[in-house]
Design a protein around this motif. Sequence first.
Motif, PDB file in Angstrom:
ATOM      1  N   HIS A  18      27.583  37.621  39.047  1.00 13.79           N
ATOM      2  CA  HIS A  18      28.299  38.866  39.362  1.00 13.79           C
ATOM      3  C   HIS A  18      29.349  39.211  38.311  1.00 13.79           C
ATOM      4  O   HIS A  18      29.946  40.275  38.377  1.00 13.79           O
ATOM      5  N   LEU A  19      29.597  38.326  37.346  1.00 11.91           N
ATOM      6  CA  LEU A  19      30.629  38.600  36.339  1.00 11.91           C
ATOM      7  C   LEU A  19      29.989  39.112  35.050  1.00 11.91           C
ATOM      8  O   LEU A  19      29.022  38.523  34.550  1.00 11.91           O
ATOM      9  N   THR A  20      30.568  40.187  34.488  1.00  9.29           N
ATOM     10  CA  THR A  20      30.118  40.641  33.172  1.00  9.29           C
ATOM     11  C   THR A  20      30.658  39.656  32.131  1.00  9.29           C
ATOM     12  O   THR A  20      31.516  38.818  32.455  1.00  9.29           O
ATOM     13  N   ASP A  21      30.200  39.773  30.892  1.00  6.68           N
ATOM     14  CA  ASP A  21      30.702  38.860  29.852  1.00  6.68           C
ATOM     15  C   ASP A  21      32.215  38.989  29.717  1.00  6.68           C
ATOM     16  O   ASP A  21      32.930  37.999  29.539  1.00  6.68           O
ATOM     17  N   ALA A  22      32.712  40.220  29.821  1.00  7.47           N
ATOM     18  CA  ALA A  22      34.161  40.435  29.665  1.00  7.47           C
ATOM     19  C   ALA A  22      34.915  39.794  30.836  1.00  7.47           C
ATOM     20  O   ALA A  22      35.966  39.164  30.635  1.00  7.47           O
ATOM     21  N   GLU A  23      34.356  39.923  32.031  1.00  5.40           N
ATOM     22  CA  GLU A  23      35.028  39.314  33.202  1.00  5.40           C
ATOM     23  C   GLU A  23      34.996  37.787  33.111  1.00  5.40           C
ATOM     24  O   GLU A  23      35.943  37.112  33.518  1.00  5.40           O
ATOM     25  N   LEU A  24      33.915  37.280  32.554  1.00  4.38           N
ATOM     26  CA  LEU A  24      33.795  35.833  32.373  1.00  4.38           C
ATOM     27  C   LEU A  24      34.868  35.348  31.384  1.00  4.38           C
ATOM     28  O   LEU A  24      35.541  34.339  31.610  1.00  4.38           O
ATOM     29  N   ARG A  25      35.049  36.124  30.294  1.00  5.28           N
ATOM     30  CA  ARG A  25      36.089  35.763  29.308  1.00  5.28           C
ATOM     31  C   ARG A  25      37.466  35.785  29.960  1.00  5.28           C
ATOM     32  O   ARG A  25      38.291  34.909  29.731  1.00  5.28           O
ATOM     33  N   ARG A  26      37.694  36.789  30.807  1.00 10.65           N
ATOM     34  CA  ARG A  26      39.005  36.892  31.475  1.00 10.65           C
ATOM     35  C   ARG A  26      39.219  35.680  32.399  1.00 10.65           C
ATOM     36  O   ARG A  26      40.304  35.100  32.443  1.00 10.65           O
ATOM     37  N   ALA A  27      38.165  35.303  33.117  1.00  7.50           N
ATOM     38  CA  ALA A  27      38.294  34.157  34.031  1.00  7.50           C
ATOM     39  C   ALA A  27      38.587  32.879  33.242  1.00  7.50           C
ATOM     40  O   ALA A  27      39.430  32.070  33.633  1.00  7.50           O
ATOM     41  N   VAL A  28      37.907  32.692  32.090  1.00  4.08           N
ATOM     42  CA  VAL A  28      38.143  31.501  31.265  1.00  4.08           C
ATOM     43  C   VAL A  28      39.597  31.495  30.804  1.00  4.08           C
ATOM     44  O   VAL A  28      40.303  30.475  30.899  1.00  4.08           O
ATOM     45  N   ALA A  29      40.074  32.650  30.342  1.00  4.85           N
ATOM     46  CA  ALA A  29      41.458  32.735  29.849  1.00  4.85           C
ATOM     47  C   ALA A  29      42.434  32.422  30.984  1.00  4.85           C
ATOM     48  O   ALA A  29      43.373  31.630  30.808  1.00  4.85           O
ATOM     49  N   LEU A  30      42.181  33.000  32.165  1.00  3.49           N
ATOM     50  CA  LEU A  30      43.096  32.799  33.311  1.00  3.49           C
ATOM     51  C   LEU A  30      43.151  31.338  33.731  1.00  3.49           C
ATOM     52  O   LEU A  30      44.233  30.768  33.885  1.00  3.49           O
ATOM     53  N   PHE A  31      41.964  30.721  33.914  1.00  2.00           N
ATOM     54  CA  PHE A  31      41.952  29.335  34.379  1.00  2.00           C
ATOM     55  C   PHE A  31      42.471  28.375  33.307  1.00  2.00           C
ATOM     56  O   PHE A  31      43.026  27.328  33.636  1.00  2.00           O
ATOM     57  N   SER A  32      42.345  28.750  32.021  1.00  2.00           N
ATOM     58  CA  SER A  32      42.938  27.902  30.970  1.00  2.00           C
ATOM     59  C   SER A  32      44.456  27.931  31.106  1.00  2.00           C
ATOM     60  O   SER A  32      45.122  26.906  30.999  1.00  2.00           O
ATOM     61  N   LEU A  33      45.014  29.127  31.358  1.00  4.78           N
ATOM     62  CA  LEU A  33      46.466  29.251  31.485  1.00  4.78           C
ATOM     63  C   LEU A  33      46.955  28.544  32.748  1.00  4.78           C
ATOM     64  O   LEU A  33      47.950  27.814  32.731  1.00  4.78           O
ATOM     65  N   ILE A  34      46.205  28.755  33.865  1.00  6.22           N
ATOM     66  CA  ILE A  34      46.615  28.170  35.152  1.00  6.22           C
ATOM     67  C   ILE A  34      46.591  26.638  35.076  1.00  6.22           C
ATOM     68  O   ILE A  34      47.335  25.968  35.791  1.00  6.22           O
ATOM     69  N   GLY A  35      45.755  26.101  34.197  1.00  6.42           N
ATOM     70  CA  GLY A  35      45.665  24.645  34.057  1.00  6.42           C
ATOM     71  C   GLY A  35      46.894  24.026  33.401  1.00  6.42           C
ATOM     72  O   GLY A  35      46.993  22.807  33.299  1.00  6.42           O
ATOM     73  N   LYS A  36      47.846  24.857  32.954  1.00  7.08           N
ATOM     74  CA  LYS A  36      49.045  24.311  32.294  1.00  7.08           C
ATOM     75  C   LYS A  36      50.254  24.475  33.232  1.00  7.08           C
ATOM     76  O   LYS A  36      50.826  25.567  33.324  1.00  7.08           O
TER      77      LYS A  36
END
Length: 397
Positions: A18-36
């Motif tokens: 259900h995620l477009t490539d752009a939404e997938l990139r946003r999710a990766v960026a968000l979860f990378s930040l949340i992991g800190k």
Amino acid sequence: MSSSNLPQFNDTAQAFQHLTDAELRRAVALFSLIGKPWLVNAGSALAHLALALRVPLAWAVKPTVYAHFCGGESIEDSEETMAKLAAHNVRTILDYSAEGQTAESDLDATCSEVLATIQAADGDARHAFAVFKVSGLSSNALLEKVGKAMAGGAALDREDEEAWERVQRRVRTLCEATAAAEGRVMIDAEESWIQDAIDALAEDMMSDYNRDRVVVFNTVQMYRHDRLTYLEAMAARAEEGGYLCGVKLVRGAYMEKERERASQQGYPSPIQPDKAASDRDFDGAVKWVLERIAQIHLVAGSHNEESNLKLCQWMAEMGLEPGDARVSFAQLLGMSDPITFNLAAHGYNVAKYVPYGPIREAIPYLIRRAQENTSVAGQTSRELSLLREEQQRRKRN
Ligand SMILES: Cc1cc2nc3c(=O)[nH]c(=O)nc-3n(C[C@H](O)[C@H](O)[C@H](O)COP(=O)(O)OP(=O)(O)OC[C@H]3O[C@@H](n4cnc5c(N)ncnc54)[C@H](O)[C@@H]3O)c2cc1C
């Protein structure tokens, strides 16, 4: 169903379809930040400060965390999210939560908004349940006082009695409207010092509206060491009263707050001694309810892969079809998509809480999501690694 037919939560193509490539990139960026954790703590402090100073935050929040974890600013605004979920057989639970209000007019306004979610679900099969928090319909101080009065430890004065009447009326309005719309409604569980009043209300509503089918679901938090006993007592009262039970089982969201208050006020903490005890009681409660599924309908609200898988396995062992209407799974929008979408692909009844509302009011909710993901470090890194795996898979194809 043999175990080879059970869902695989690492099927990333299914999970993130259900995620477009752009939404997938946003999710990766968000979860990378949340992991800190340091970043989340600093960001949360800044967001609280900005809220207090009334600094506009929408420009930064709307296209990022808000877009990931919330449906929109209104029910209509959440339409796109609902349609997207429905396209993958995932249903919606519209979640309007206003927090910390005390003025009667604000409590009435929250009641009207929740009523709008119930009406939106009427005749629209994309909605699985309505949901509300009693603390959105009452001041917390009143709920605490009512709980103490029920235990014989305090008396309500005339003003309290009248305010409590109004709270009961609001709750009844919502349950009655749900029954009329042939829907189902879940009452969220909250802090232990207001939960006795919430449980009493929920059981009262179940006794009135769950006579022929299950309309009202109470929530039971298994991170409390006394909740298996409560669950049994709630079921026994229902059996004696001749009505059905609905229960949403969760681990519980207020652990730090509960422990801190107990230690400050010098009473024993209501929370389990460790995570393993919460896990044991959560899974134990799921199994206990499944064994009584004719009398107690179940919603499992969890992002824990093992618990979700165990539930699937037990359903199979007990001969329940994945799509059995008495069993539902639920996760929050933007979290644990691998669980949600793989369950849906295997025919289970699964739904997402879709929080919506003005961006400013959603900020405390978003901060909690970020902090929750930080405190469950294993889960965040698991989610992130699956998101990255999906990026790689798409590059290869
Ligand atoms: C659809 C849905 C509805 C929800 N509704 C509610 C609700 O009405 N009320 C509510 O309170 N919460 C609610 N929650 C939140 C829920 O209670 C959990 O906080 C959250 O889902 C994380 O638990 P988990 O089962 O997903 O997984 P996990 O990540 O496996 O478990 C984390 C949870 O385990 C418990 N835990 C962690 N460490 C310890 C420890 N050291 N000792 C004891 N216990 C520990 C805590 O409850 C913690 O939140 C809901 C969650 C979902 C998905």
